[in-house]
Design a protein around this motif. Structure first.
Motif, PDB file in Angstrom:
ATOM      1  N   GLN A 223       0.842  -1.192   0.000  1.00  0.00           N
ATOM      2  CA  GLN A 223       0.000   0.000   0.000  1.00  0.00           C
ATOM      3  C   GLN A 223       0.879   1.245   0.000  1.00  0.00           C
ATOM      4  O   GLN A 223       2.113   1.135   0.001  1.00  0.00           O
ATOM      5  N   GLY A 224       0.269   2.417   0.032  1.00  0.00           N
ATOM      6  CA  GLY A 224       1.035   3.647   0.006  1.00  0.00           C
ATOM      7  C   GLY A 224       1.934   3.833   1.205  1.00  0.00           C
ATOM      8  O   GLY A 224       2.971   4.500   1.127  1.00  0.00           O
ATOM      9  N   TRP A 225       1.559   3.232   2.337  1.00  0.00           N
ATOM     10  CA  TRP A 225       2.360   3.390   3.552  1.00  0.00           C
ATOM     11  C   TRP A 225       3.544   2.440   3.619  1.00  0.00           C
ATOM     12  O   TRP A 225       4.468   2.623   4.410  1.00  0.00           O
ATOM     13  N   GLY A 226       3.532   1.354   2.793  1.00  0.00           N
ATOM     14  CA  GLY A 226       4.611   0.382   2.859  1.00  0.00           C
ATOM     15  C   GLY A 226       4.183  -0.985   2.381  1.00  0.00           C
ATOM     16  O   GLY A 226       3.322  -1.115   1.502  1.00  0.00           O
ATOM     17  N   LYS A 227       4.733  -2.039   3.018  1.00  0.00           N
ATOM     18  CA  LYS A 227       4.533  -3.400   2.507  1.00  0.00           C
ATOM     19  C   LYS A 227       4.646  -4.413   3.635  1.00  0.00           C
ATOM     20  O   LYS A 227       5.446  -4.250   4.563  1.00  0.00           O
ATOM     21  N   VAL A 228       3.850  -5.487   3.538  1.00  0.00           N
ATOM     22  CA  VAL A 228       3.948  -6.647   4.420  1.00  0.00           C
ATOM     23  C   VAL A 228       4.171  -7.870   3.542  1.00  0.00           C
ATOM     24  O   VAL A 228       3.467  -8.050   2.536  1.00  0.00           O
ATOM     25  N   ALA A 229       5.152  -8.715   3.889  1.00  0.00           N
ATOM     26  CA  ALA A 229       5.458  -9.881   3.074  1.00  0.00           C
ATOM     27  C   ALA A 229       5.850 -11.052   3.962  1.00  0.00           C
ATOM     28  O   ALA A 229       6.497 -10.876   4.996  1.00  0.00           O
TER      29      ALA A 229
END
Length: 352
Positions: A223-229
């Motif tokens: 998303q615009g705020w960052g990433k989860v993986a």
């Protein structure tokens, strides 16, 4: 009468000469139209159309010089596990990236060839090139069609959650393997969701021994705020598994932070994917940009065997395409190879 003959004598050669000029003009072929290289801006800067085709090609690379010094990053000339003098490496890397559009998506053929000359055999040399000498080897060679990939490149276990920070020596506390043969598929869905699955062969002493490959799978949300993986892998040779989860946060336009945790099923040994010490490991760090030319990067890593690594550098763009990066590394334990040591590193890199 005499006057008429004189006029005819003058006129005939002139007429014949005019006809010869006209014949010569007809015989001269028009020059071929020059074929100029067309810029291909579909895939980003640097691509151009191969003449007569719809294939876009980019030729790039870099020339790099690395210097390492200290107990951990220096050259171990006497074999006692400690750096006794400078470690040095000169590298020239050549990259080609060819892409074209098909009915099945983008067809891509990517390759990177490295030409190295090393001095020393530092323990950080994970590329299996030790001692003093030169080497040429393929670092990446793969093809892609849509989300399908086949070839040799870094393991999906390492790339899907990204590398452990923007420092040079990010892998001192291992977060996964690098070059391996693989067949993978990555699905990129709407709303920032992506998923991947890969079959890999391993490498070196951890290469698979039969027809059962290693399996890697993962998912991410951006998303615009960052990433989860997250990513998990099964090592078929050793019958063990490992997994990682990572969160990236863009705090501002110039500051980004990340945190990552890893866990493996076998605590006593370092398997192909879980190559940290003990059952678990954590990594954290971030980057901060100062102006247009300077970026500060840091990483802190710790594992279940009490190995601790702290790395920080400043990447400074001296002129366009030329980056100077001094880096400091503090390490404690690491199987006693760098117990409580401070090492230095300098990278000079010109890219094209």
């Amino acid at each position: 009468m005499i006057r008429s003959l004189l006029l005819a004598t003058v006129a005939v050669p002139t007429l014949l000469q005019g006809q010869a000029y006209a014949a010569d003009a007809v015989a001269v072929a028009d020059p071929e139209q020059a074929e100029y290289v067309r810029v291909c801006d579909v895939y980003g800067p640097g691509f151009f159309y191969l003449p007569g085709t719809e294939t876009c090609l980019r030729v790039s690379g870099y020339v790099r010089y690395d210097i390492g010094v200290g107990e951990l990053l220096g050259s171990d000339v006497d074999g006692d596990g400690n750096g006794d003098t400078y470690y040095k490496r000169a590298r020239a890397a050549l990259q080609t990236d060819a892409r074209s559009q098909t009915e099945f998506g983008t067809l891509r053929a990517y390759m990177q060839v490295n030409f190295d000359y090393d001095r020393g055999g530092a323990i950080w040399n994970y590329e299996d090139i030790s001692g003093t000498g030169s080497a040429m080897y393929i670092n990446h060679a793969y093809l892609e069609l849509g989300g399908f990939r086949a070839g040799m490149t870094d393991s999906v276990f390492s790339t899907f959650t990204d590398y452990a920070g923007d420092v040079i020596n990010d892998w001192l506390l291992g977060f996964g393997p690098f070059r391996t043969q693989q067949i993978s598929y990555t699905y990129t869905g709407p709303l920032g969701f992506a998923a991947t699955i890969a079959l890999e062969t391993g490498s070196g002493t951890n290469a698979v021994e039969d027809y059962v490959p290693n399996v890697v799978a993962g998912g991410s949300f951006t998303q615009g705020w960052g990433k989860v993986a997250t990513v998990a892998a099964y090592d078929s040779r050793n019958d063990v598994w490992a997994g990682k989860a990572r969160v990236d946060v863009d705090v501002t336009d110039t500051i980004s932070l990340f945190g990552m945790v890893g866990y493996k099923s076998e605590a006593d040994t370092r398997n192909y994917y879980g190559n940290w010490g003990g059952s678990w490991a954590v990594w954290g760090g971030g980057s901060a940009k100062f102006g247009e030319k300077t970026r500060f990067n840091a990483q802190l890593a710790y594992d279940d065997d009490s190995n601790l690594v702290a790395v920080a550098n400043v990447a400074y763009t001296l002129v366009e395409n030329f980056v100077v990066t001094p880096e400091l590394v503090y390490a404690d334990n690491l199987d006693d190879a760098g117990d409580g040591s401070v090492s230095g590193f300098l990278r000079l890199q010109a890219s094209f």
